[in-house]
Design a protein around this motif. Structure first.
Motif, PDB file in Angstrom:
ATOM      1  N   GLY A  35       0.763  -1.242   0.000  1.00  0.00           N
ATOM      2  CA  GLY A  35       0.000   0.000   0.000  1.00  0.00           C
ATOM      3  C   GLY A  35       0.792   1.289   0.000  1.00  0.00           C
ATOM      4  N   PHE A  36       2.116   1.249  -0.157  1.00  0.00           N
ATOM      5  CA  PHE A  36       2.905   2.471  -0.219  1.00  0.00           C
ATOM      6  C   PHE A  36       2.707   3.123  -1.584  1.00  0.00           C
ATOM      7  CE2 PHE A  36       6.442   1.895   3.154  1.00  0.00           C
ATOM      8  CZ  PHE A  36       5.562   1.259   4.016  1.00  0.00           C
ATOM      9  N   ASP A  40       6.307   7.358  -1.044  1.00  0.00           N
ATOM     10  CA  ASP A  40       6.748   6.532   0.081  1.00  0.00           C
ATOM     11  C   ASP A  40       7.909   5.614  -0.333  1.00  0.00           C
ATOM     12  OD1 ASP A  40       4.702   7.568   1.700  1.00  0.00           O
ATOM     13  OD2 ASP A  40       3.279   6.028   1.066  1.00  0.00           O
ATOM     14  N   VAL A  41       7.806   5.051  -1.540  1.00  0.00           N
ATOM     15  CA  VAL A  41       8.858   4.170  -2.044  1.00  0.00           C
ATOM     16  C   VAL A  41      10.148   4.960  -2.259  1.00  0.00           C
ATOM     17  CG1 VAL A  41       9.588   2.664  -3.949  1.00  0.00           C
ATOM     18  CG2 VAL A  41       7.225   2.581  -3.117  1.00  0.00           C
ATOM     19  N   GLY A  42      10.019   6.143  -2.870  1.00  0.00           N
ATOM     20  CA  GLY A  42      11.190   6.987  -3.084  1.00  0.00           C
ATOM     21  C   GLY A  42      11.859   7.365  -1.772  1.00  0.00           C
ATOM     22  N   ALA A  43      11.035   7.671  -0.754  1.00  0.00           N
ATOM     23  CA  ALA A  43      11.579   8.022   0.556  1.00  0.00           C
ATOM     24  C   ALA A  43      12.353   6.854   1.154  1.00  0.00           C
ATOM     25  CB  ALA A  43      10.448   8.444   1.487  1.00  0.00           C
ATOM     26  N   VAL A  90       7.095  -3.850  10.049  1.00  0.00           N
ATOM     27  CA  VAL A  90       6.748  -2.431   9.889  1.00  0.00           C
ATOM     28  C   VAL A  90       6.010  -2.218   8.577  1.00  0.00           C
ATOM     29  CG1 VAL A  90       7.644  -0.081   9.794  1.00  0.00           C
ATOM     30  CG2 VAL A  90       8.810  -1.808  11.210  1.00  0.00           C
ATOM     31  N   THR A  91       4.799  -1.696   8.638  1.00  0.00           N
ATOM     32  CA  THR A  91       3.998  -1.458   7.433  1.00  0.00           C
ATOM     33  C   THR A  91       3.554  -0.006   7.297  1.00  0.00           C
ATOM     34  OG1 THR A  91       2.006  -2.149   8.647  1.00  0.00           O
ATOM     35  CG2 THR A  91       3.151  -3.833   7.348  1.00  0.00           C
ATOM     36  N   ASP A  92       3.864   0.817   8.277  1.00  0.00           N
ATOM     37  CA  ASP A  92       3.558   2.248   8.187  1.00  0.00           C
ATOM     38  C   ASP A  92       4.700   2.956   7.462  1.00  0.00           C
ATOM     39  OD1 ASP A  92       2.127   4.812   9.143  1.00  0.00           O
ATOM     40  OD2 ASP A  92       4.185   5.072   9.900  1.00  0.00           O
ATOM     41  N   THR A  99      13.035   3.314  10.338  1.00  0.00           N
ATOM     42  CA  THR A  99      13.687   2.041  10.663  1.00  0.00           C
ATOM     43  C   THR A  99      14.746   1.698   9.624  1.00  0.00           C
ATOM     44  OG1 THR A  99      11.609   1.247  11.652  1.00  0.00           O
ATOM     45  CG2 THR A  99      13.300  -0.404  11.181  1.00  0.00           C
ATOM     46  N   LEU A 100      14.392   1.869   8.338  1.00  0.00           N
ATOM     47  CA  LEU A 100      15.352   1.570   7.273  1.00  0.00           C
ATOM     48  C   LEU A 100      16.508   2.561   7.287  1.00  0.00           C
ATOM     49  CD1 LEU A 100      15.957  -0.354   4.958  1.00  0.00           C
ATOM     50  CD2 LEU A 100      14.695   1.172   3.418  1.00  0.00           C
ATOM     51  N   LEU A 101      16.254   3.797   7.702  1.00  0.00           N
ATOM     52  CA  LEU A 101      17.323   4.790   7.811  1.00  0.00           C
ATOM     53  C   LEU A 101      18.367   4.344   8.837  1.00  0.00           C
ATOM     54  CD1 LEU A 101      18.564   7.525   7.088  1.00  0.00           C
ATOM     55  CD2 LEU A 101      17.116   8.566   8.849  1.00  0.00           C
TER      56      LEU A 101
END
Length: 399
Positions: A35-36, A40-43, A90-92, A99-101
Protein backbone atom coordinates in the motif's frame (compact mmCIF):
# COMPACT_ATOMS: atom_id res chain seq x y z
CA UNK A 1 48.74 -12.90 -0.51
CA UNK A 2 47.97 -16.34 0.90
CA UNK A 3 45.16 -18.47 -0.54
CA UNK A 4 43.42 -18.52 2.85
CA UNK A 5 43.35 -14.73 2.92
CA UNK A 6 42.01 -14.56 -0.64
CA UNK A 7 39.20 -16.94 0.27
CA UNK A 8 38.39 -14.96 3.41
CA UNK A 9 38.22 -11.65 1.56
CA UNK A 10 36.29 -13.12 -1.37
CA UNK A 11 33.67 -14.63 0.97
CA UNK A 12 33.40 -11.29 2.76
CA UNK A 13 32.76 -9.47 -0.53
CA UNK A 14 30.19 -12.06 -1.64
CA UNK A 15 28.16 -11.70 1.56
CA UNK A 16 28.56 -7.91 1.66
CA UNK A 17 26.78 -7.42 -1.65
CA UNK A 18 24.44 -10.41 -1.32
CA UNK A 19 22.96 -8.70 1.75
CA UNK A 20 22.30 -5.50 -0.18
CA UNK A 21 21.11 -7.12 -3.40
CA UNK A 22 18.65 -9.51 -1.76
CA UNK A 23 16.26 -6.75 -0.61
CA UNK A 24 17.24 -3.56 -2.43
CA UNK A 25 16.16 -4.49 -5.97
CA UNK A 26 12.69 -5.76 -5.08
CA UNK A 27 11.81 -3.53 -2.12
CA UNK A 28 9.75 -1.21 -4.33
CA UNK A 29 7.60 -4.12 -5.52
CA UNK A 30 6.99 -5.24 -1.93
CA UNK A 31 6.18 -1.73 -0.68
CA UNK A 32 3.71 -1.03 -3.48
CA UNK A 33 1.99 -4.34 -2.70
CA UNK A 34 1.46 -3.38 0.96
CA UNK A 35 0.00 0.00 0.00
CA UNK A 36 2.90 2.47 -0.22
CA UNK A 37 2.62 5.15 -2.92
CA UNK A 38 5.44 6.31 -5.18
CA UNK A 39 6.58 9.02 -2.78
CA UNK A 40 6.75 6.53 0.08
CA UNK A 41 8.86 4.17 -2.04
CA UNK A 42 11.19 6.99 -3.08
CA UNK A 43 11.58 8.02 0.56
CA UNK A 44 12.48 4.46 1.53
CA UNK A 45 15.17 4.28 -1.14
CA UNK A 46 16.54 7.67 -0.09
CA UNK A 47 17.67 6.17 3.22
CA UNK A 48 20.60 4.56 1.41
CA UNK A 49 21.62 7.97 0.07
CA UNK A 50 21.42 9.53 3.52
CA UNK A 51 23.60 6.67 4.68
CA UNK A 52 26.12 7.48 1.93
CA UNK A 53 26.21 11.12 3.03
CA UNK A 54 26.66 10.38 6.73
CA UNK A 55 28.86 7.26 6.52
CA UNK A 56 32.16 9.18 6.02
CA UNK A 57 31.70 10.56 9.53
CA UNK A 58 31.45 7.04 10.91
CA UNK A 59 34.57 5.87 9.09
CA UNK A 60 36.51 9.06 9.73
CA UNK A 61 35.75 9.36 13.43
CA UNK A 62 35.42 5.75 14.60
CA UNK A 63 36.81 2.97 12.40
CA UNK A 64 39.84 4.92 11.22
CA UNK A 65 40.89 6.09 14.67
CA UNK A 66 39.68 3.86 17.50
CA UNK A 67 38.81 0.27 16.52
CA UNK A 68 39.99 -2.38 14.07
CA UNK A 69 37.99 -2.32 10.84
CA UNK A 70 36.95 -5.99 11.02
CA UNK A 71 35.48 -5.49 14.51
CA UNK A 72 33.51 -2.43 13.47
CA UNK A 73 32.32 -4.39 10.41
CA UNK A 74 31.14 -7.24 12.63
CA UNK A 75 29.25 -5.01 15.06
CA UNK A 76 27.53 -3.09 12.26
CA UNK A 77 26.39 -6.20 10.41
CA UNK A 78 25.15 -7.88 13.59
CA UNK A 79 23.19 -4.74 14.50
CA UNK A 80 21.98 -4.34 10.92
CA UNK A 81 20.74 -7.92 10.82
CA UNK A 82 18.57 -7.28 13.88
CA UNK A 83 17.13 -4.12 12.29
CA UNK A 84 16.33 -5.93 9.01
CA UNK A 85 14.56 -8.69 10.92
CA UNK A 86 12.28 -6.26 12.74
CA UNK A 87 11.67 -4.34 9.50
CA UNK A 88 9.35 -7.11 8.27
CA UNK A 89 6.84 -6.10 10.94
CA UNK A 90 6.75 -2.43 9.89
CA UNK A 91 4.00 -1.46 7.43
CA UNK A 92 3.56 2.25 8.19
CA UNK A 93 5.46 4.42 5.64
CA UNK A 94 6.87 6.83 8.22
CA UNK A 95 7.96 4.10 10.63
CA UNK A 96 9.42 2.12 7.72
CA UNK A 97 11.49 5.11 6.59
CA UNK A 98 13.02 5.72 10.01
CA UNK A 99 13.69 2.04 10.66
CA UNK A 100 15.35 1.57 7.27
CA UNK A 101 17.32 4.79 7.81
CA UNK A 102 18.84 3.31 10.97
CA UNK A 103 19.80 0.24 8.94
CA UNK A 104 21.29 2.36 6.15
CA UNK A 105 23.43 4.25 8.66
CA UNK A 106 24.78 0.89 9.80
CA UNK A 107 25.24 -0.67 6.36
CA UNK A 108 26.67 2.10 4.17
CA UNK A 109 29.89 2.58 6.19
CA UNK A 110 30.61 -1.14 5.74
CA UNK A 111 31.18 -0.57 2.00
CA UNK A 112 34.32 1.40 2.85
CA UNK A 113 35.27 -1.00 5.65
CA UNK A 114 35.41 -4.09 3.41
CA UNK A 115 37.64 -2.17 0.98
CA UNK A 116 39.92 -1.10 3.82
CA UNK A 117 40.19 -4.68 5.07
CA UNK A 118 41.10 -5.86 1.56
CA UNK A 119 43.65 -3.10 0.88
CA UNK A 120 45.40 -3.75 4.20
CA UNK A 121 46.21 -7.30 3.07
CA UNK A 122 47.37 -6.45 -0.45
CA UNK A 123 50.75 -5.52 -1.87
CA UNK A 124 49.40 -4.62 -5.33
CA UNK A 125 45.79 -3.44 -5.24
CA UNK A 126 45.55 -2.96 -9.03
CA UNK A 127 46.00 -6.66 -9.70
CA UNK A 128 44.85 -8.23 -6.42
CA UNK A 129 41.68 -6.26 -5.67
CA UNK A 130 39.54 -6.73 -8.85
CA UNK A 131 39.35 -10.56 -8.66
CA UNK A 132 38.18 -10.27 -5.06
CA UNK A 133 35.82 -7.32 -5.59
CA UNK A 134 34.09 -9.13 -8.45
CA UNK A 135 32.79 -11.65 -5.88
CA UNK A 136 30.59 -8.79 -4.67
CA UNK A 137 28.96 -8.58 -8.09
CA UNK A 138 28.51 -12.35 -8.06
CA UNK A 139 26.89 -12.07 -4.61
CA UNK A 140 24.42 -9.51 -5.95
CA UNK A 141 23.62 -11.80 -8.91
CA UNK A 142 23.16 -14.79 -6.60
CA UNK A 143 20.71 -12.78 -4.48
CA UNK A 144 18.61 -11.91 -7.52
CA UNK A 145 18.57 -15.48 -8.81
CA UNK A 146 17.64 -16.81 -5.36
CA UNK A 147 14.65 -14.56 -4.76
CA UNK A 148 13.46 -15.07 -8.33
CA UNK A 149 13.72 -18.87 -7.93
CA UNK A 150 11.90 -18.73 -4.59
CA UNK A 151 9.28 -16.36 -6.09
CA UNK A 152 9.42 -13.99 -3.12
CA UNK A 153 9.97 -10.66 -4.90
CA UNK A 154 6.87 -9.07 -3.38
CA UNK A 155 7.22 -10.53 0.14
CA UNK A 156 8.97 -9.54 3.34
CA UNK A 157 11.04 -12.72 3.21
CA UNK A 158 13.73 -10.80 1.30
CA UNK A 159 14.41 -8.86 4.50
CA UNK A 160 14.52 -12.09 6.51
CA UNK A 161 17.14 -13.55 4.17
CA UNK A 162 19.07 -10.28 4.30
CA UNK A 163 18.93 -10.33 8.10
CA UNK A 164 20.26 -13.88 8.24
CA UNK A 165 23.10 -13.11 5.82
CA UNK A 166 23.95 -9.92 7.74
CA UNK A 167 24.22 -11.79 11.04
CA UNK A 168 26.33 -14.46 9.32
CA UNK A 169 28.75 -11.84 7.99
CA UNK A 170 28.72 -10.09 11.37
CA UNK A 171 29.98 -13.24 13.08
CA UNK A 172 32.37 -14.06 10.24
CA UNK A 173 33.89 -10.57 10.39
CA UNK A 174 35.56 -11.28 13.73
CA UNK A 175 37.59 -14.01 12.03
CA UNK A 176 38.84 -11.79 9.19
CA UNK A 177 42.47 -10.61 8.97
CA UNK A 178 43.29 -7.85 11.44
CA UNK A 179 43.01 -4.29 10.12
CA UNK A 180 44.08 -1.88 12.89
CA UNK A 181 43.02 1.80 12.82
CA UNK A 182 45.22 3.77 10.44
CA UNK A 183 45.02 7.14 12.20
CA UNK A 184 44.92 6.13 15.83
CA UNK A 185 45.33 9.14 18.09
CA UNK A 186 44.79 11.66 15.28
CA UNK A 187 42.02 14.19 15.88
CA UNK A 188 39.28 13.92 13.23
CA UNK A 189 38.88 16.85 10.87
CA UNK A 190 35.54 17.65 9.26
CA UNK A 191 37.46 18.96 6.25
CA UNK A 192 39.24 15.61 5.82
CA UNK A 193 36.13 13.53 6.43
CA UNK A 194 34.04 15.33 3.79
CA UNK A 195 36.89 15.56 1.30
CA UNK A 196 36.66 19.36 1.21
CA UNK A 197 40.31 19.68 0.21
CA UNK A 198 39.15 18.48 -3.21
CA UNK A 199 37.25 21.76 -3.69
CA UNK A 200 40.50 23.24 -5.00
CA UNK A 201 39.93 21.14 -8.13
CA UNK A 202 36.89 23.27 -8.95
CA UNK A 203 39.26 25.84 -10.44
CA UNK A 204 39.41 23.53 -13.46
CA UNK A 205 36.43 23.88 -15.83
CA UNK A 206 36.65 20.25 -16.88
CA UNK A 207 36.41 19.07 -13.30
CA UNK A 208 33.46 21.38 -12.61
CA UNK A 209 31.71 20.01 -15.70
CA UNK A 210 32.40 16.46 -14.60
CA UNK A 211 31.06 17.10 -11.08
CA UNK A 212 27.91 18.80 -12.39
CA UNK A 213 27.21 16.03 -14.91
CA UNK A 214 27.92 13.37 -12.29
CA UNK A 215 25.31 15.00 -10.07
CA UNK A 216 22.80 15.22 -12.93
CA UNK A 217 23.32 11.62 -14.13
CA UNK A 218 22.97 10.26 -10.59
CA UNK A 219 19.40 11.55 -10.42
CA UNK A 220 18.04 9.27 -13.19
CA UNK A 221 20.16 6.43 -11.77
CA UNK A 222 17.84 6.44 -8.74
CA UNK A 223 14.84 5.90 -11.04
CA UNK A 224 16.41 2.64 -12.21
CA UNK A 225 17.22 1.29 -8.76
CA UNK A 226 13.90 2.28 -7.19
CA UNK A 227 11.34 1.39 -9.84
CA UNK A 228 12.67 -1.02 -12.47
CA UNK A 229 11.56 -4.12 -10.55
CA UNK A 230 8.03 -2.80 -9.84
CA UNK A 231 7.79 -1.77 -13.51
CA UNK A 232 8.84 -5.16 -14.87
CA UNK A 233 6.52 -7.00 -12.50
CA UNK A 234 3.57 -4.75 -13.29
CA UNK A 235 3.87 -5.30 -17.04
CA UNK A 236 4.06 -9.06 -16.47
CA UNK A 237 7.71 -9.98 -17.01
CA UNK A 238 8.25 -13.29 -15.21
CA UNK A 239 11.15 -13.74 -12.80
CA UNK A 240 11.96 -10.03 -13.06
CA UNK A 241 14.56 -10.07 -10.26
CA UNK A 242 16.42 -12.94 -11.86
CA UNK A 243 16.38 -11.29 -15.27
CA UNK A 244 17.63 -8.05 -13.78
CA UNK A 245 20.82 -9.87 -12.81
CA UNK A 246 21.67 -9.68 -16.53
CA UNK A 247 22.63 -6.11 -15.67
CA UNK A 248 25.17 -7.28 -13.10
CA UNK A 249 26.46 -9.85 -15.60
CA UNK A 250 26.96 -7.02 -18.06
CA UNK A 251 28.67 -4.97 -15.35
CA UNK A 252 31.02 -7.88 -14.68
CA UNK A 253 31.91 -8.21 -18.38
CA UNK A 254 32.51 -4.53 -19.05
CA UNK A 255 34.53 -4.17 -15.86
CA UNK A 256 36.94 -6.74 -17.27
CA UNK A 257 36.99 -4.91 -20.63
CA UNK A 258 37.60 -1.48 -19.09
CA UNK A 259 41.39 -1.41 -19.72
CA UNK A 260 40.83 -2.27 -23.41
CA UNK A 261 38.26 0.48 -23.98
CA UNK A 262 40.03 3.03 -21.82
CA UNK A 263 43.27 2.83 -23.81
CA UNK A 264 41.41 3.26 -27.11
CA UNK A 265 38.65 5.71 -26.29
CA UNK A 266 39.87 7.93 -23.49
CA UNK A 267 37.90 9.59 -20.70
CA UNK A 268 35.53 11.85 -22.65
CA UNK A 269 34.35 9.23 -25.14
CA UNK A 270 33.77 6.63 -22.45
CA UNK A 271 31.79 9.04 -20.29
CA UNK A 272 29.75 10.13 -23.32
CA UNK A 273 29.02 6.54 -24.30
CA UNK A 274 27.81 5.91 -20.76
CA UNK A 275 25.50 8.92 -20.82
CA UNK A 276 24.05 7.97 -24.20
CA UNK A 277 23.51 4.47 -22.78
CA UNK A 278 21.50 5.98 -19.93
CA UNK A 279 19.25 7.80 -22.42
CA UNK A 280 18.89 4.65 -24.52
CA UNK A 281 18.08 2.49 -21.50
CA UNK A 282 15.16 4.66 -20.40
CA UNK A 283 13.84 4.97 -23.95
CA UNK A 284 13.87 1.16 -24.15
CA UNK A 285 11.86 0.99 -20.94
CA UNK A 286 9.46 3.69 -22.14
CA UNK A 287 8.65 2.08 -25.48
CA UNK A 288 9.29 -1.61 -24.77
CA UNK A 289 6.64 -4.08 -23.62
CA UNK A 290 6.27 -7.70 -22.59
CA UNK A 291 5.11 -8.75 -26.04
CA UNK A 292 6.70 -8.05 -29.44
CA UNK A 293 8.97 -5.34 -28.02
CA UNK A 294 10.21 -7.41 -25.06
CA UNK A 295 13.80 -7.35 -26.43
CA UNK A 296 13.86 -3.62 -25.66
CA UNK A 297 13.40 -4.41 -21.98
CA UNK A 298 16.35 -6.79 -22.03
CA UNK A 299 18.48 -4.23 -23.86
CA UNK A 300 17.64 -1.69 -21.17
CA UNK A 301 18.71 -4.12 -18.45
CA UNK A 302 21.90 -5.28 -20.18
CA UNK A 303 22.99 -1.69 -20.78
CA UNK A 304 23.61 -1.47 -17.04
CA UNK A 305 27.22 -2.57 -17.55
CA UNK A 306 27.99 0.35 -19.87
CA UNK A 307 25.88 2.80 -17.86
CA UNK A 308 27.61 2.01 -14.59
CA UNK A 309 31.16 0.96 -15.50
CA UNK A 310 31.77 3.49 -18.27
CA UNK A 311 30.56 6.38 -16.15
CA UNK A 312 31.25 5.65 -12.49
CA UNK A 313 34.39 3.55 -12.80
CA UNK A 314 35.80 5.81 -15.53
CA UNK A 315 34.84 8.78 -13.38
CA UNK A 316 36.83 7.41 -10.45
CA UNK A 317 39.84 6.98 -12.72
CA UNK A 318 39.42 10.52 -14.06
CA UNK A 319 39.26 11.95 -10.55
CA UNK A 320 42.40 10.04 -9.59
CA UNK A 321 44.21 11.49 -12.61
CA UNK A 322 42.91 15.02 -12.08
CA UNK A 323 43.69 15.31 -8.38
CA UNK A 324 47.13 16.13 -6.95
CA UNK A 325 48.55 13.31 -4.84
CA UNK A 326 47.85 14.99 -1.52
CA UNK A 327 44.09 15.30 -2.20
CA UNK A 328 43.40 12.07 -4.13
CA UNK A 329 41.59 10.44 -1.21
CA UNK A 330 39.62 13.61 -0.53
CA UNK A 331 38.65 13.86 -4.19
CA UNK A 332 37.30 10.29 -4.23
CA UNK A 333 35.31 11.00 -1.09
CA UNK A 334 33.95 14.18 -2.63
CA UNK A 335 32.74 12.50 -5.83
CA UNK A 336 31.10 9.74 -3.77
CA UNK A 337 29.30 12.38 -1.72
CA UNK A 338 28.10 14.10 -4.91
CA UNK A 339 26.88 10.93 -6.69
CA UNK A 340 25.70 8.29 -4.22
CA UNK A 341 24.87 10.94 -1.66
CA UNK A 342 23.41 14.16 -3.05
CA UNK A 343 22.60 13.08 -6.62
CA UNK A 344 20.84 9.83 -5.79
CA UNK A 345 19.12 11.45 -2.80
CA UNK A 346 17.52 13.96 -5.17
CA UNK A 347 16.77 11.10 -7.56
CA UNK A 348 15.12 8.91 -4.92
CA UNK A 349 12.74 11.63 -3.81
CA UNK A 350 12.01 13.00 -7.29
CA UNK A 351 11.44 9.54 -8.79
CA UNK A 352 8.98 8.78 -6.01
CA UNK A 353 7.18 12.08 -6.63
CA UNK A 354 6.88 11.49 -10.37
CA UNK A 355 5.69 7.89 -9.92
CA UNK A 356 3.01 9.11 -7.52
CA UNK A 357 1.86 11.74 -10.05
CA UNK A 358 1.51 9.09 -12.76
CA UNK A 359 -0.27 6.47 -10.66
CA UNK A 360 -3.78 5.68 -11.90
CA UNK A 361 -6.87 5.06 -9.79
CA UNK A 362 -6.53 1.28 -10.14
CA UNK A 363 -2.95 1.37 -8.81
CA UNK A 364 -1.26 0.93 -12.20
CA UNK A 365 1.20 3.46 -13.59
CA UNK A 366 1.80 5.43 -16.77
CA UNK A 367 5.25 3.93 -17.15
CA UNK A 368 6.03 5.41 -20.55
CA UNK A 369 5.81 8.94 -19.20
CA UNK A 370 7.65 7.99 -16.03
CA UNK A 371 10.65 6.59 -17.97
CA UNK A 372 10.78 9.49 -20.41
CA UNK A 373 11.53 11.82 -17.47
CA UNK A 374 14.91 10.27 -16.52
CA UNK A 375 15.67 9.87 -20.24
CA UNK A 376 15.31 13.65 -20.58
CA UNK A 377 17.47 14.25 -17.50
CA UNK A 378 20.22 12.03 -18.88
CA UNK A 379 20.01 13.77 -22.26
CA UNK A 380 20.51 17.20 -20.65
CA UNK A 381 23.58 15.91 -18.78
CA UNK A 382 24.94 14.43 -22.02
CA UNK A 383 24.57 17.69 -23.96
CA UNK A 384 26.21 19.74 -21.20
CA UNK A 385 29.10 17.30 -20.97
CA UNK A 386 29.59 17.23 -24.74
CA UNK A 387 29.77 21.02 -24.92
CA UNK A 388 31.87 21.90 -21.88
CA UNK A 389 34.22 18.96 -21.28
CA UNK A 390 37.35 18.29 -23.33
CA UNK A 391 40.06 15.65 -23.31
CA UNK A 392 43.00 17.97 -22.86
CA UNK A 393 45.45 17.40 -20.00
CA UNK A 394 44.04 18.72 -16.74
CA UNK A 395 45.27 22.04 -15.56
CA UNK A 396 45.62 20.63 -12.06
CA UNK A 397 49.15 19.35 -11.49
CA UNK A 398 50.78 17.29 -8.80
CA UNK A 399 52.27 19.29 -5.97
Amino acid sequence: MKLKTKLQLSSMMFLQFFIWGVWYVTMGTYLIKIGFDGLDVGAAYSTINWGAIISPFVIGMVADRFFSAERVLGIMHLSGGIILYFLIQVTDPTAFFWTLLVYALLYMPTLALVNAICFNQMSDTKTQFPPIRVLGTIGWIAAGILISWMKIEDTSMVFQIGAGASILLGVYSFFLPSTPPQNKGKAPSIRDILGLDALALLKDRNFVTFILCSLLISVPLAFYYSFTNPFLNEIGLENAAGKMTLGQGSEFLFLLLMPFFFSRLGVKKMLLIAMVAWVTRYLCFAYGNNEALAPMLYIGIILHGICYDFFFVTGQIYVDQAAPKKVKASAQGFITLITYGLGMLIGSWSSGWFVKQYTLADGSHVWQTIWLIPAGMALIATILFLIFFNDKKNAVTEN
